[in-house]
Design an enzyme around this catalytic site. Sequence first.
Site, PDB file in Angstrom:
ATOM      1  N   TYR A 154       0.840  -1.208   0.000  1.00  0.00           N
ATOM      2  CA  TYR A 154       0.000   0.000   0.000  1.00  0.00           C
ATOM      3  C   TYR A 154       0.873   1.257   0.000  1.00  0.00           C
ATOM      4  CZ  TYR A 154      -3.144   3.654   1.730  1.00  0.00           C
ATOM      5  OH  TYR A 154      -3.851   4.828   1.878  1.00  0.00           O
ATOM      6  N   LYS A 158       1.380   4.178  -2.963  1.00  0.00           N
ATOM      7  CA  LYS A 158       1.037   5.595  -2.773  1.00  0.00           C
ATOM      8  C   LYS A 158       2.237   6.494  -3.093  1.00  0.00           C
ATOM      9  CE  LYS A 158      -3.224   5.333  -1.954  1.00  0.00           C
ATOM     10  NZ  LYS A 158      -4.209   6.067  -2.747  1.00  0.00           N
TER      11      LYS A 158
HETATM   12  N1  LIG Z   1      -8.731   6.791   5.383  1.00  0.00           N
HETATM   13  C1  LIG Z   1      -7.488   7.194   5.614  1.00  0.00           C
HETATM   14  O1  LIG Z   1      -7.044   7.331   6.765  1.00  0.00           O
HETATM   15  C2  LIG Z   1      -6.581   7.521   4.453  1.00  0.00           C
HETATM   16  C3  LIG Z   1      -5.299   8.026   4.742  1.00  0.00           C
HETATM   17  C4  LIG Z   1      -4.458   8.350   3.681  1.00  0.00           C
HETATM   18  C5  LIG Z   1      -4.887   8.190   2.383  1.00  0.00           C
HETATM   19  N2  LIG Z   1      -6.136   7.689   2.131  1.00  0.00           N
HETATM   20  C6  LIG Z   1      -6.546   7.531   0.730  1.00  0.00           C
HETATM   21  O2  LIG Z   1      -7.820   8.131   0.526  1.00  0.00           O
HETATM   22  C7  LIG Z   1      -8.518   7.431  -0.506  1.00  0.00           C
HETATM   23  C8  LIG Z   1      -9.898   7.038  -0.033  1.00  0.00           C
HETATM   24  O3  LIG Z   1      -9.758   6.184   1.076  1.00  0.00           O
HETATM   25  P1  LIG Z   1     -10.967   5.811   2.050  1.00  0.00           P
HETATM   26  O4  LIG Z   1     -10.397   5.721   3.410  1.00  0.00           O
HETATM   27  O5  LIG Z   1     -12.139   6.688   1.795  1.00  0.00           O
HETATM   28  O6  LIG Z   1     -11.294   4.309   1.544  1.00  0.00           O
HETATM   29  P2  LIG Z   1     -12.620   3.435   1.713  1.00  0.00           P
HETATM   30  O7  LIG Z   1     -13.510   3.977   2.757  1.00  0.00           O
HETATM   31  O8  LIG Z   1     -12.145   2.043   1.834  1.00  0.00           O
HETATM   32  O9  LIG Z   1     -13.373   3.628   0.300  1.00  0.00           O
HETATM   33  C9  LIG Z   1     -12.775   3.114  -0.846  1.00  0.00           C
HETATM   34  C10 LIG Z   1     -13.544   3.524  -2.078  1.00  0.00           C
HETATM   35  O10 LIG Z   1     -12.831   3.017  -3.199  1.00  0.00           O
HETATM   36  C11 LIG Z   1     -13.637   2.071  -3.903  1.00  0.00           C
HETATM   37  N3  LIG Z   1     -12.850   0.905  -4.234  1.00  0.00           N
HETATM   38  C12 LIG Z   1     -12.173   0.088  -3.397  1.00  0.00           C
HETATM   39  N4  LIG Z   1     -11.591  -0.908  -4.080  1.00  0.00           N
HETATM   40  C13 LIG Z   1     -11.928  -0.718  -5.377  1.00  0.00           C
HETATM   41  C14 LIG Z   1     -11.660  -1.432  -6.565  1.00  0.00           C
HETATM   42  N5  LIG Z   1     -10.930  -2.548  -6.565  1.00  0.00           N
HETATM   43  N6  LIG Z   1     -12.177  -0.984  -7.714  1.00  0.00           N
HETATM   44  C15 LIG Z   1     -12.954   0.133  -7.727  1.00  0.00           C
HETATM   45  N7  LIG Z   1     -13.239   0.856  -6.636  1.00  0.00           N
HETATM   46  C16 LIG Z   1     -12.734   0.423  -5.471  1.00  0.00           C
HETATM   47  C17 LIG Z   1     -14.758   1.700  -2.964  1.00  0.00           C
HETATM   48  O11 LIG Z   1     -15.887   1.349  -3.757  1.00  0.00           O
HETATM   49  P3  LIG Z   1     -16.872   0.129  -3.343  1.00  0.00           P
HETATM   50  O12 LIG Z   1     -17.765   0.703  -2.292  1.00  0.00           O
HETATM   51  O13 LIG Z   1     -17.596  -0.223  -4.585  1.00  0.00           O
HETATM   52  O14 LIG Z   1     -16.011  -0.960  -2.811  1.00  0.00           O
HETATM   53  C18 LIG Z   1     -14.947   2.963  -2.149  1.00  0.00           C
HETATM   54  O15 LIG Z   1     -15.787   3.866  -2.830  1.00  0.00           O
HETATM   55  C19 LIG Z   1      -7.621   6.247  -0.877  1.00  0.00           C
HETATM   56  O16 LIG Z   1      -6.862   6.588  -2.011  1.00  0.00           O
HETATM   57  C20 LIG Z   1      -6.711   6.084   0.328  1.00  0.00           C
HETATM   58  O17 LIG Z   1      -5.488   5.485   0.009  1.00  0.00           O
HETATM   59  C21 LIG Z   1      -6.990   7.349   3.137  1.00  0.00           C
END
Ligand SMILES: NC(=O)c1ccc[n+]([C@@H]2O[C@H](COP(=O)([O-])OP(=O)(O)OC[C@H]3O[C@@H](n4cnc5c(N)ncnc54)[C@H](OP(=O)(O)O)[C@@H]3O)[C@@H](O)[C@H]2O)c1
Length: 228
Positions: A154, A158
């Site tokens: 992961y 990134k």
């Molecule tokens: N949360 C954190 O603390 C954090 C920190 C740093 C960076 N980020 C980044 O922020 C972004 C959003 O993260 P999040 O925390 O909101 O994640 P999340 O709650 O797990 O949501 C992930 C989203 O991506 C979609 N997704 C997952 N796997 C997929 C796949 N194989 N193909 C197509 N769509 C897919 C999901 O759609 P479905 O509902 O259809 O599965 C969902 O809409 C990511 O790039 C993550 O790396 C997050």
Amino acid sequence: MNLQNKTAFITGSTRGIGQQIAIGLAEKGCNIIVHGRTKANCQTTLALLEKYKVKTHSVYGDLAHPEEVEKVIQQVEKLNIDVEILYNNAAIMRPYRHDYWSHTQEDWSWSMQVNVFAPYAFCKAFIPKMMTNGFGRVINLVSGIQDQPELSPYSTSKAALAKLTKDLSVKLDETAVRINSLDPGWLQTDLGGEYADHPVEAVMPGALQPALIENDGPNGTTFFALNA
Ligand SMILES: NC(=O)c1ccc[n+]([C@@H]2O[C@H](COP(=O)([O-])OP(=O)(O)OC[C@H]3O[C@@H](n4cnc5c(N)ncnc54)[C@H](OP(=O)(O)O)[C@@H]3O)[C@@H](O)[C@H]2O)c1
């Protein structure tokens, strides 16, 4: 920057940070293309967007498969709308490996496909038209995650996305298209987990900053949503 009537495509906007970004952009009058792995997964966000006077669409496909990435692009193209704002937000994080030597080939391939190769495919599909049209904002979601070999597929993916963002920015310097990274901070989502420092809503309004910059604004830099 007035985003009224512009169109934003936000990958992974069925829940979590992507959903917050979709709502935030809709509040600013931006039309939204929601994306998730399935059509059904997009419904919650589409329902949340109903109260805003904007056009909404949904496209779907699992970004773990290159052929589905292509199908997502085709679905967007079929809408006959130019994507003016692209948030490469969808990502996966493979399970924490207590034994950090045990990452599998699948862990690596899957992470790179969803988190790097798919965003590149979307950049390739939509940025040239943005350049022709004289407007575009591309925002790639990166992570401040550091020094955790247990999550290397992961965190490495990134880092690769951040590097790709910088590399592409060089070619966009003299255009009205801006490409930047966005570090959202550690947020309580399915990916971030329940012990994250902040509720997901804390990503706003900072997550919109890179979409709101002027045509000669920052390019190839990283925005920090929680610092806004
Ligand atoms: N949360 C954190 O603390 C954090 C920190 C740093 C960076 N980020 C980044 O922020 C972004 C959003 O993260 P999040 O925390 O909101 O994640 P999340 O709650 O797990 O949501 C992930 C989203 O991506 C979609 N997704 C997952 N796997 C997929 C796949 N194989 N193909 C197509 N769509 C897919 C999901 O759609 P479905 O509902 O259809 O599965 C969902 O809409 C990511 O790039 C993550 O790396 C997050």
